[in-house]
Each structure stands twice: as C-alpha cells, then as structure tokens.
Motif scaffolding. Structure first.
Motif, short mmCIF file in Angstrom:
data_model
loop_
_atom_site.label_atom_id
_atom_site.label_comp_id
_atom_site.label_asym_id
_atom_site.label_seq_id
_atom_site.Cartn_x
_atom_site.Cartn_y
_atom_site.Cartn_z
N VAL A 17 0.83 -1.20 0.00
CA VAL A 17 0.00 0.00 0.00
C VAL A 17 0.87 1.26 0.00
N LEU A 18 2.05 1.18 0.57
CA LEU A 18 2.95 2.33 0.58
C LEU A 18 3.42 2.69 -0.82
N ARG A 19 3.70 1.70 -1.63
CA ARG A 19 4.17 1.95 -2.99
C ARG A 19 3.03 2.42 -3.90
N LYS A 20 1.84 1.89 -3.67
CA LYS A 20 0.69 2.29 -4.49
C LYS A 20 0.35 3.75 -4.26
N GLY A 21 0.56 4.21 -3.03
CA GLY A 21 0.38 5.64 -2.73
C GLY A 21 -1.05 6.13 -2.77
N ASP A 22 -2.01 5.23 -2.57
CA ASP A 22 -3.43 5.61 -2.63
C ASP A 22 -3.90 6.17 -1.28
N PHE A 23 -3.23 7.19 -0.81
CA PHE A 23 -3.59 7.81 0.47
C PHE A 23 -3.06 9.25 0.50
N GLN A 24 -3.65 10.04 1.38
CA GLN A 24 -3.25 11.44 1.52
C GLN A 24 -2.26 11.65 2.67
#
Length: 252
Positions: A122-129
């Motif tokens: 999830v860190l690499r996907k970066g789908d967060f603010q």
C-alpha cells in the motif's frame, strides 16, 4: 473484651500499620508505546506488593529532557536502550539497575479493514493522503518508521504526505480517528492476545530498522525508594513477562 483478644487486635493493628508504612508510591515515566501493558502490570504490582506505580506516559526524548531538568521520576521505561544508557553515563541513574524489559515491533496500521496488505505494498501504491509517523527525533518508533521508508526507497516520494505525532500515542490517534489513512505505530497498540484488535496491518520485518530494544532503569531520585526497586524486579518476573508478550513484544 479479654486480654487475649485485646492483644490479638493490637497485633493485627500493628501489622497493618507496618504494611502501610512499607507500601510506597513510585513515580514512573513510561514510553507511550508501553502505556497499556504497563497499566495492566501496575495493577497486578499493587495487588501483589502493596506498592503503587504512578504512571506518566509520553515520548522518550521528552522524558530525557524532563529528567535532566529535575522531574520527579524514579523509574524510567524507555522506548529505546540508548536513552537510559546516556542517563547512566551522566550519573542520573542507580548503577547496575538498567535492563531490557521488552523488544518492540513496528507495524504499518490502518483503522480500515483490508486497507493495509500483508506486505506493505500500500505504501508503494500511494493511494492515500496522509501517513502518520511519530517524531523521529524524540520517539524511537518514529526513527524506526523513517528507517523503514529509507529501506523501501520511499522517503522522498512520501515526504509531503507525512503527518507527525508528538509521540507514538498521538500517532496512533491520528490513524484511529481517520486523520491519516494509515501510519507506523507500535504493534502493542493494536495487538492483544495473538491478534490485531482492529483494522488491518503489516508487521514490518525486523531487518528494516535497528532493533527496538526497550530498557528500564531506576533513576537517581528512586535510589532510596523500596517501591522503585520492587517495580524493576517485578518487571523481570513471570507475571509481568506474560503481559508483555501478550501485547506482541519479544523478550530479550
């Protein structure tokens, strides 16, 4: 009342007074990640010894500054091993009292079920603010979080999304309240009895950062307090160790 009964009550009263006289309070500075297990241990400590551990939780770096400035703490449960060692070298502790009471584990956690995958992708996907981390200058878990981002090559990419907590407790609150979608916290904050208590998590491999060895030490102000020595000994016992392990810590 017979003389025998009178003597019995007098003896009982004297015994109770002796116990009361021996029971002491001990002022304890506790790293924020260890607040919950320490509350459980303190309750058992009071039952088993009569002594009372008065707990204050916060960031290890801030406690160091407070101790230097004369704060009345008598026992210090740090989130690292370097801060107690530094206090040792400065003559601010009882010589020979320092020991490792727990080895901590870093976890990437979200309050949302299924949001964090088991590999941390999830860190690499970066789908967060927002990604919450504790202040790496004062909180060892924050330093471990930044080391993990460095290891993953993501520090620069995610720098603008970092939300910094003053300590690991505030960091966990950022995630729990949804102010950050995910964050690096102590496993002990989201783990109990062999499972994650809520949300989703990735347990960070130990080789991604320096070991989080957490040391306890009796401070100079606790030198003559029997409750300080009793608490440190209690932390080494089987009952305390069982609590420590139940929150996901390893033992040294």
């Amino acid at each position: 009342m017979s003389h025998k009964l009178s003597r019995l009550f007098a003896a009982l009263g004297a015994g109770l007074l002796a116990c009361a006289a021996q029971a002491e309070d001990v002022q304890v500075a506790v790293a924020a990640n260890f607040a919950a297990p320490m509350e459980a241990i303190a309750a058992e400590f009071a039952k088993d010894t009569g002594h009372k551990a008065v707990l204050s939780s916060g960031a290890t770096g801030k406690f160091y500054a407070q101790i230097q400035n004369g704060a009345p703490f008598e026992v210090f449960l740090s989130a690292d091993d370097s801060t107690p060692a530094k206090l040792d070298s400065e003559g601010a502790t009882v010589e020979g009292s320092r020991f490792t009471y727990a080895v901590g584990t870093l976890v990437l956690w979200s309050a949302r079920d299924g949001y964090v995958d088991g590999k941390g992708d999830v860190l690499r996907k970066g789908d967060f603010q927002h990604l919450a981390v504790a202040n790496p200058k004062t909180a060892p878990y924050g330093a471990a979080a930044m080391a993990t981002l460095d290891k993953l090559g993501l520090t620069q990419k995610l720098q603008g999304r970092l939300v910094q907590g003053e300590n690991i407790a505030q960091t966990q609150q950022f995630v729990a309240t949804g102010n950050a979608e995910l964050g690096f916290v102590a496993l002990s904050q989201v783990y109990k009895d062999s499972k994650i208590t809520s949300g989703s998590a990735w347990i960070v491999p130990a080789q991604y950062h320096e070991p989080i060895r957490q040391d306890a030490v009796i401070l100079a102000k606790g030198k003559d307090n029997p409750a300080a020595k009793a608490l440190v000994e209690y932390l080494k016992g089987d009952k305390a160790k069982a609590v420590i392990k139940s929150y996901g810590y390893a033992l040294d």
